[in-house]
Every structure is written in structure tokens, then in C-alpha cells.
Design a protein around this motif. Structure first.
Motif, short mmCIF file in Angstrom:
data_model
loop_
_atom_site.label_atom_id
_atom_site.label_comp_id
_atom_site.label_asym_id
_atom_site.label_seq_id
_atom_site.Cartn_x
_atom_site.Cartn_y
_atom_site.Cartn_z
N VAL A 111 -3.28 59.26 83.89
CA VAL A 111 -2.40 60.43 83.90
C VAL A 111 -1.29 60.16 82.90
CG1 VAL A 111 -2.90 61.05 86.29
CG2 VAL A 111 -1.01 59.49 85.78
N ASP A 112 -0.53 61.19 82.59
CA ASP A 112 0.61 60.99 81.68
C ASP A 112 1.53 59.90 82.22
OD1 ASP A 112 -0.28 62.91 79.96
OD2 ASP A 112 1.19 64.44 80.52
N GLY A 113 1.92 59.03 81.32
CA GLY A 113 2.80 57.93 81.71
C GLY A 113 2.08 56.64 82.02
N SER A 114 0.75 56.68 82.19
CA SER A 114 0.00 55.47 82.49
C SER A 114 0.07 54.50 81.31
CB SER A 114 -1.48 55.79 82.76
OG SER A 114 -1.63 56.63 83.88
N TYR A 115 0.24 53.23 81.61
CA TYR A 115 0.17 52.21 80.55
C TYR A 115 -1.26 51.73 80.44
CZ TYR A 115 0.76 48.03 77.78
OH TYR A 115 0.64 47.08 76.78
N VAL A 116 -1.77 51.70 79.21
CA VAL A 116 -3.15 51.29 78.98
C VAL A 116 -3.18 50.24 77.87
CG1 VAL A 116 -4.13 53.49 79.74
CG2 VAL A 116 -3.55 53.16 77.33
N THR A 117 -4.23 49.46 77.88
CA THR A 117 -4.40 48.46 76.82
C THR A 117 -5.45 48.94 75.83
OG1 THR A 117 -6.06 47.30 78.16
CG2 THR A 117 -3.78 46.55 78.33
N LYS A 118 -5.38 48.43 74.64
CA LYS A 118 -6.30 48.82 73.58
C LYS A 118 -7.75 48.60 74.02
CE LYS A 118 -7.51 47.93 68.73
NZ LYS A 118 -7.17 47.17 67.50
N GLY A 119 -8.58 49.63 73.84
CA GLY A 119 -9.99 49.54 74.19
C GLY A 119 -10.32 49.95 75.61
N ALA A 120 -9.30 50.16 76.46
CA ALA A 120 -9.55 50.54 77.85
C ALA A 120 -10.19 51.93 77.91
CB ALA A 120 -8.25 50.54 78.65
#
Length: 226
Positions: A111-120
Motif C-alpha cells: 500500500v502507499d507508504g510501504s517500504y520495499v527493497t529492490k527486486g521485491a
């Protein structure tokens, strides 16, 4: 002195319950023998499709996310942005839909605001006009499964809707070691460390009876033996 009728009633009830239990057991055994004689059955099966993975191009916080379940997406469509984190002004990177086909989002992980890592993986979409069933058949049953065999499919989400299919592909290799130590009562005592092997079988859908099947739904398949 009057004799109570309670013991006699209890005996009658016990006999009725016992009779019903025997009838149910016989019915189950008859159904099992019918299916085991004419079908290979497994509930280790799901509606499947060629997945379009929507992944994060960089690490950061998701913004303007439009990859909710049910959304129809096109190749190269922008479905969100990722604000890279760090000191000072940081650039945004757009999230695009890869692939060559239009798809419908079935799985949404952010959702908006979620922190994600590259490639997730942020979401997964499928072309719902090209879905199929992947069934995993135990190795000792796979000899009775042949391409072209008719399949009766029971979808958990649509228990009263008949669905049919046909075996399209039987893979040549097993699907991996699913169970090293089977639960008590299932393991073969002579082979306590037997590794269960499953062979993936691709089943094309012929008729869905109007059921709106989507990838990820659990199904049970009955594959007709030759």
C-alpha cells in the motif's frame, strides 16, 4: 413395580447410531473404491496461470500505488512510484508492468507508504483468458495420468459448480520433496523416512460453468484413468 423404559430406548438409539455409522462407512468406502478405480485424485492443486510479476526497481517507499486486486494492467503501464530514501532530496522511480500481455492483478503486496527493497514482488497479474490448473500428483500415481485425459475439477470457492478440464502436460521431473516425515498414521512403517515426490500436471480448462476462477484458488481434481 414399573420397569423404566430408558434402558430400552438407549439400546434402540445405540443400534440406530451404529447402523447409520456402518452405512456411512460403507458409502464412503464405495465412493473411494469407485474413484480410486477410475480416477487419480488429488487436492494438492490450484488454479494457475503465467504470472506477470511487478517488482520494485529500487528500494524505498511506495507512492501512488494502483496495483490493487482486480485492476487491469497493460505492458509498460506505470502503476506506482518509489521514493528513494536518504539524506537530502531523493529521486522517484516509476514502477512499470513488465511482459507482453494485458493482465488482471490477483495478488497485491503493498500500500502507499510501504517500504520495499529492490527486486521485491509488489504485485502479480495474470491473463485470466489463459488460466489453467496445476495439480501435483504423487509419483506412484503418475503412471495412470496421460495427456488428453478428461478431468473433473471441484473448486473450493464454487462447490456447486461443475468444472471440467483436460490433461495438457505431465512434467518429466518431480516437483520436489514436499514431505520428509509424513504425519503419524500416513507414513509407511517400512519406510519411515520416505520422501514424498509429486509430479506437476498442467490441466487446461474446458468448461467452468460460469465460475470466475482466478489463480491461487484451491481445487480438487479427478483425472480419469485410461
Amino acid at each position: 413395580m414399573a420397569v423404566s423404559a430408558t434402558p430400552r430406548v438407549s439400546r434402540v438409539l445405540f443400534i440406530l447410531v451404529a447402523a447409520l455409522t456402518v452405512m456411512e462407512t460403507a458409502s464412503f468406502a464405495g465412493t473411494y473404491l469407485l474413484y480410486s478405480r477410475h480416477y487419480v485424485t488429488t487436492d494438492n492443486a490450484q488454479v494457475d496461470g503465467d504470472k506477470i510479476e511487478i517488482n520494485a526497481p529500487v528500494s524505498g517507499a511506495v507512492d501512488d500505488w494502483a496495483g490493487q486486486p482486480g485492476a487491469v494492467v497493460q505492458p509498460n503501464q506505470v502503476v506506482g512510484r518509489i521514493q528513494m530514501l536518504g539524506s537530502g532530496a531523493q529521486p522517484e522511480r516509476v514502477v512499470k508492468v513488465p511482459g507482453q500481455s494485458t493482465g488482471t492483478v490477483a495478488v497485491d503486496e503493498v500500500v502507499d507508504g510501504s517500504y520495499v527493497t529492490k527486486g521485491a514482488e509488489l504485485a502479480a497479474a495474470y491473463d485470466l483468458s489463459k488460466i489453467y490448473v496445476t495439480a501435483r500428483v504423487e509419483d506412484y500415481d503418475i503412471g495412470a495420468v496421460q495427456p488428453g485425459a478428461m478431468v473433473d475439477i471441484h473448486a473450493d470457492a464454487f462447490p456447486d459448480t461443475p468444472v471440467t478440464g483436460v490433461v495438457q502436460v505431465v512434467q518429466n521431473s518431480t516437483a520436489g520433496n514436499f514431505t520428509i516425515y509424513p504425519p503419524a498414521g500416513i507414513a509407511d512403517p517400512s519406510q519411515p523416512q520416505r520422501v514424498d515426490q509429486y509430479v506437476p500436471v498442467k490441466i487446461a480448462l474446458l468448461a467452468t460453468g460460469g465460475a470466475r476462477l482466478v489463480p491461487g484458488m484451491d481445487v480438487t481434481v479427478h483425472i480419469r484413468k485410461p
